[in-house]
Write a protein that holds these residues in place. Sequence first.
Motif, short mmCIF file in Angstrom:
data_model
loop_
_atom_site.label_atom_id
_atom_site.label_comp_id
_atom_site.label_asym_id
_atom_site.label_seq_id
_atom_site.Cartn_x
_atom_site.Cartn_y
_atom_site.Cartn_z
N ASN A 4 0.86 -1.20 0.00
CA ASN A 4 0.00 0.00 0.00
C ASN A 4 0.89 1.24 0.00
N PRO A 5 1.54 1.55 -1.13
CA PRO A 5 2.55 2.61 -1.20
C PRO A 5 2.04 4.00 -0.87
N GLU A 6 0.73 4.20 -0.90
CA GLU A 6 0.22 5.51 -0.51
C GLU A 6 0.38 5.76 0.99
N VAL A 7 0.63 4.69 1.76
CA VAL A 7 0.75 4.80 3.21
C VAL A 7 2.19 5.06 3.66
N GLY A 8 3.16 4.52 2.92
CA GLY A 8 4.54 4.71 3.35
C GLY A 8 5.54 4.12 2.39
N GLN A 9 6.81 4.21 2.79
CA GLN A 9 7.90 3.76 1.94
C GLN A 9 8.88 2.93 2.75
N VAL A 10 9.59 2.02 2.05
CA VAL A 10 10.68 1.24 2.64
C VAL A 10 11.85 1.31 1.67
N ASP A 11 13.03 1.76 2.14
CA ASP A 11 14.16 1.82 1.22
C ASP A 11 14.88 0.48 1.17
N LYS A 12 15.94 0.39 0.38
CA LYS A 12 16.62 -0.88 0.14
C LYS A 12 17.32 -1.42 1.38
N THR A 13 17.54 -0.59 2.40
CA THR A 13 18.15 -1.05 3.64
C THR A 13 17.12 -1.46 4.69
N GLY A 14 15.82 -1.30 4.36
CA GLY A 14 14.77 -1.67 5.29
C GLY A 14 14.26 -0.54 6.15
N LYS A 15 14.75 0.70 5.93
CA LYS A 15 14.26 1.84 6.70
C LYS A 15 12.87 2.25 6.22
N VAL A 16 12.03 2.62 7.19
CA VAL A 16 10.61 2.88 6.93
C VAL A 16 10.28 4.33 7.25
N ASN A 17 9.43 4.92 6.42
CA ASN A 17 8.80 6.18 6.82
C ASN A 17 7.35 6.18 6.35
N PHE A 18 6.49 6.76 7.18
CA PHE A 18 5.06 6.80 6.89
C PHE A 18 4.71 8.07 6.11
N LEU A 19 3.74 7.91 5.20
CA LEU A 19 3.15 9.03 4.47
C LEU A 19 1.75 9.33 4.98
N LYS A 20 1.11 8.31 5.55
CA LYS A 20 -0.25 8.45 6.10
C LYS A 20 -0.31 7.70 7.43
N PRO A 21 -1.16 8.12 8.34
CA PRO A 21 -1.26 7.47 9.66
C PRO A 21 -2.09 6.18 9.61
N GLU A 22 -1.57 5.21 8.89
CA GLU A 22 -2.25 3.92 8.74
C GLU A 22 -1.22 2.80 8.78
N PRO A 23 -1.63 1.55 9.01
CA PRO A 23 -0.69 0.44 8.98
C PRO A 23 -0.06 0.29 7.60
N LEU A 24 1.24 0.03 7.57
CA LEU A 24 1.97 -0.16 6.32
C LEU A 24 2.20 -1.65 6.12
N ILE A 25 1.86 -2.15 4.93
CA ILE A 25 1.98 -3.58 4.65
C ILE A 25 3.12 -3.79 3.65
N VAL A 26 4.06 -4.68 4.01
CA VAL A 26 5.25 -4.90 3.20
C VAL A 26 5.44 -6.39 2.95
N SER A 27 5.77 -6.74 1.73
CA SER A 27 6.15 -8.11 1.38
C SER A 27 7.67 -8.18 1.34
N VAL A 28 8.26 -9.07 2.15
CA VAL A 28 9.71 -9.20 2.25
C VAL A 28 10.13 -10.54 1.64
N SER A 29 11.13 -10.52 0.77
CA SER A 29 11.57 -11.74 0.08
C SER A 29 13.07 -11.92 0.20
N PHE A 30 13.50 -13.17 0.37
CA PHE A 30 14.92 -13.50 0.42
C PHE A 30 15.10 -14.96 0.02
N GLN A 31 15.93 -15.19 -0.98
CA GLN A 31 16.24 -16.53 -1.47
C GLN A 31 14.98 -17.37 -1.71
N GLY A 32 13.99 -16.76 -2.31
CA GLY A 32 12.78 -17.48 -2.68
C GLY A 32 11.76 -17.64 -1.57
N VAL A 33 12.08 -17.15 -0.37
CA VAL A 33 11.14 -17.21 0.76
C VAL A 33 10.53 -15.82 0.94
#
Length: 461
Positions: free
Chosen positions: A353-382
């Motif tokens: 839900n990119p309208e809510v916030g952002q995650v950079d390539k190092t995993g740092k998070v910042n919110f754009l809206k006061p709502e829960p941010l949902i992120v899909s995290v992937s590593f080695q096929g998991v």
Amino acid sequence: MHSSGLFKCSIWGLIALIVVALSGCSGKGNLNSASSPTTNPALSKTTQASESPTNGVAAKGTVHIDKLGERRIFVYLPAGYESDGERYSVVYMHDGQNIFNTNTNTFSKDWRVEEIIDQLVVEGKMEKVIVIGVAASEGSERGKEYIPFPEASIPTDGTSAEEFTQYFIKTVIPYVDSAYRTIPERDHRMIMGSSFGAIQALWMGYQHPETFSSIGAVSPATWVGNGRMLEELAKESEKPELKIWLDMGVAEGMPIDPLVNLLLSKGFIYGKDLFFQMDPLGTHDEKSWNRRVHSPLIMFAGKGARQTIKLEVSDYLTLLGPEASDLRLNSVATMDNGMDYTISDGVGYQVLNPEVGQVDKTGKVNFLKPEPLIVSVSFQGVTKEHQINYDRYVKVLKIYLKSLVIEEQGDEILIHLKSSAEKLKTTTKYLSELVKSIENLGIYKIKEVQEDSILIVFNTN
């Protein structure tokens, strides 16, 4: 490090503890007599390891208490030691009185390392090893032996730690090599410790790679000497041939990322000879260290990792100063060799839900809206989906702000800088810069800045 380093560690540790509390994440056995492990162990008082079951493990090592002069040496010998005639690698550990279930612990807690190793050996995740736990001295003498830098809170000038290092290398190790069937080579020795003991283990191992091949620094007290460990390691020109394990619990609130980054800058390769775990449930105690100690043990005496089999994602807030204030994702991979460690390189983040916030390539998070941010995290096929709760961090920051001198006006909070700085024993400039840096998280906005105050408003829409 900033002159208010001790202030930062204590305050930010409180914040981290609050983070864990809001996240919703989540008796001693008797010792019986056992036969002597050597034909004539000097001044040895032998005992048997815990008889409590360990998930069906049949073969158990034994633990006994030896003495070297007036110092107790706690010795774990692997199952079959008395009959197999084999030689073994050795894990040396500081605070030996706390690592086994021997009713000798300092705080009514122990690591139960013997049970962990028995289980790992049966599961085929590590080779059999001998563990030597060297007991700490009493009271402030422990700090003097473990901290190699001047530190007023102990107090020490650092010289006793160098004396202890020489005692360890010239007296303890030769004794162990003569009394037990060790493989007396640096490739078969590891040094490990926690807290002050982790600082000593890291320093001793780094300075003496001719003696040790691996280091386990568990919850290192990085604040000692006002961050002197980082300064001293930064001066080292050559990269020693070592494997290093570092970890920290979120609730401990001690800076660890700068140490990881420094070692990477020295040429250590993450996932090969440098491993790190940020434990989202970790506190500064033996229970947390028990939960993590299998990983450095496998690093030393197990197989190399090839593939991720499980991924767990959490998030945590770091407020160690204006230069280190961020909200980040923490992805811990369970590898096929049994190790668990935080991963960084090669991790993929997709904000759902990119309208809510952002995650950079190092995993740092910042919110754009006061709502829960949902992120899909992937590593080695998991892949793992994770939700970052905005309201939780609003609560965390509001609780922290109550430690300052403030006036609340609904969603607006007026921070009085001078009186807050006096209360927390820091400077108004430092506090002002900190408040401004936290604004980047997207949880509040600075509405007005005056010479002696800052007015902030929490985002509500």
